[in-house]
Every structure is written in structure tokens, then in C-alpha cells.
Design a protein around this motif. Sequence first.
Motif, short mmCIF file in Angstrom:
data_model
loop_
_atom_site.label_atom_id
_atom_site.label_comp_id
_atom_site.label_asym_id
_atom_site.label_seq_id
_atom_site.Cartn_x
_atom_site.Cartn_y
_atom_site.Cartn_z
N GLY A 53 -31.67 6.00 5.68
CA GLY A 53 -32.89 6.89 7.18
C GLY A 53 -31.63 8.21 7.78
N GLY A 54 -30.64 8.87 6.86
CA GLY A 54 -29.91 9.41 7.14
C GLY A 54 -29.03 9.49 8.10
N LYS A 55 -28.47 8.34 8.20
CA LYS A 55 -27.60 7.85 9.36
C LYS A 55 -26.29 6.95 8.55
N ILE A 56 -25.27 7.11 8.56
CA ILE A 56 -23.93 6.36 8.22
C ILE A 56 -23.46 6.17 9.10
N THR A 57 -23.40 4.71 8.59
CA THR A 57 -22.16 4.07 9.90
C THR A 57 -21.04 3.49 9.02
N VAL A 58 -19.86 3.16 9.66
CA VAL A 58 -18.22 2.60 8.65
C VAL A 58 -18.18 1.21 9.89
N THR A 59 -18.07 0.40 9.00
CA THR A 59 -17.73 -1.29 9.65
C THR A 59 -16.05 -1.26 9.03
N ASP A 60 -15.24 -2.04 10.05
CA ASP A 60 -14.51 -2.48 9.20
C ASP A 60 -13.63 -3.79 9.03
N GLY A 61 -13.69 -4.56 7.93
CA GLY A 61 -13.31 -5.57 7.76
C GLY A 61 -12.48 -6.38 8.67
N PRO A 62 -11.67 -7.55 8.41
CA PRO A 62 -12.00 -8.79 8.26
C PRO A 62 -13.55 -9.11 8.10
N TYR A 63 -14.56 -9.50 7.63
CA TYR A 63 -15.58 -10.24 7.17
C TYR A 63 -15.98 -11.54 7.52
N THR A 64 -16.59 -12.45 7.88
CA THR A 64 -16.60 -13.84 7.90
C THR A 64 -16.43 -14.35 7.06
N GLU A 65 -17.72 -13.80 5.79
CA GLU A 65 -17.52 -13.71 4.11
C GLU A 65 -16.31 -14.23 3.28
N ALA A 66 -14.98 -13.69 4.33
CA ALA A 66 -14.08 -13.38 3.03
C ALA A 66 -13.92 -13.58 1.99
N LYS A 67 -14.25 -15.04 1.79
CA LYS A 67 -13.78 -15.25 0.40
C LYS A 67 -14.65 -14.50 -0.54
N GLU A 68 -15.68 -14.49 -0.44
CA GLU A 68 -16.56 -12.94 -1.31
C GLU A 68 -15.75 -11.59 -1.47
N VAL A 69 -14.55 -11.54 -0.76
CA VAL A 69 -14.25 -10.42 -1.09
C VAL A 69 -13.26 -9.75 -2.29
N VAL A 70 -13.31 -8.95 -2.59
CA VAL A 70 -12.23 -8.92 -3.95
C VAL A 70 -11.11 -8.28 -3.19
N VAL A 71 -10.05 -9.22 -3.89
CA VAL A 71 -8.62 -9.12 -3.55
C VAL A 71 -8.18 -8.41 -4.54
N GLY A 72 -8.40 -8.35 -5.91
CA GLY A 72 -7.33 -8.01 -7.11
C GLY A 72 -8.66 -7.74 -8.36
N PHE A 73 -8.02 -6.81 -8.87
CA PHE A 73 -8.90 -6.53 -10.70
C PHE A 73 -8.24 -5.79 -11.75
N ALA A 74 -8.19 -6.01 -13.12
CA ALA A 74 -8.08 -5.27 -14.51
C ALA A 74 -9.19 -4.96 -15.04
N LEU A 75 -8.97 -3.26 -14.95
CA LEU A 75 -10.04 -2.80 -15.82
C LEU A 75 -9.13 -2.77 -17.26
N ILE A 76 -9.97 -3.29 -17.87
CA ILE A 76 -9.46 -3.82 -19.56
C ILE A 76 -10.86 -2.70 -20.30
N GLU A 77 -10.63 -2.30 -21.69
CA GLU A 77 -10.94 -1.74 -22.82
C GLU A 77 -10.98 -2.73 -24.22
N VAL A 78 -12.05 -3.23 -23.86
CA VAL A 78 -11.84 -4.36 -25.40
C VAL A 78 -13.15 -4.39 -26.15
N ARG A 79 -13.43 -4.25 -27.51
CA ARG A 79 -14.81 -4.55 -28.13
C ARG A 79 -15.88 -5.30 -27.93
N SER A 80 -15.85 -6.17 -27.71
CA SER A 80 -17.29 -7.01 -26.53
C SER A 80 -17.23 -7.66 -25.34
N LYS A 81 -17.97 -7.57 -24.84
CA LYS A 81 -17.92 -8.85 -23.63
C LYS A 81 -17.58 -10.84 -23.31
#
Length: 114
Positions: A53-81
Motif C-alpha cells: 500500500g505504498g508503505k515500506i517496512t524493514v525488519t531485521d532478523g533473526p527470525y523464529t523460523e531460522a531453519k528456513e533461512v537460506v545460509v549458503g548458495f551456489a550459482l551453477i551453469e549446467v545443461r539441464s535441471k
Amino acid sequence: MRFMMMTTDTAGGEPDAVQAEEMGRFIEEMSKSGVLLATGGLDPRATTIRSSGGKITVTDGPYTEAKEVVVGFALIEVRSKEEAIELSKRFWSIVGDGEGVIQQVFGPEDTPGQ
């Protein structure tokens, strides 16, 4: 095709020396073959930005469902899923228990669903 492979905070702690060495070899192999474009860990204390609704809110973690937080990543390029899934299986065979997500990354030259 590019894919983002992400791990959530469900894995069990720091890797031991054997896991770290095996992971190092796996990352080196993927880097040398050109499959691995970027990788890294993420601070689990994320900041969420919401617009409503035109309002911006900012919330800092940690969150109660910390197990769902992304903590690592790898960006890969491959031929298929399927190839992305196989690489993820190799990753989890090294790391052990945990949970992750694989999502295709689209760029200006890509059309979703192809």
C-alpha cells in the motif's frame, strides 16, 4: 541453464576435516569445469523489506523460523535441471543431513519454462 542451489539452516553445524577436504575437491572440480559461477555463505540474520500500500517496512532478523533461512548458495551453469539435481545430490552426500532448494535463474536472454 543457470540454477541457484541454496541451503537452509537445517544442516548440523560445522563440517569436520574430512568433509571440508571433500567439499574443497568438489568445489575445485566444479570451478575448473566452468559449472560453478559463484558460491558462498550468507549471514542468517537477514533483513526483510516489504512494500504494501505504498508503505515500506524493514525488519531485521533473526527470525523464529531460522531453519528456513537460506545460509549458503551456489550459482551453477549446467545443461539441464537433472544435472543441477545430480550436483545437489553430490553436495548433500558430502554434507550429510540438511535441506536445500534448487531454482532456475532467468536472465534477459532466457524465457521461463524453456
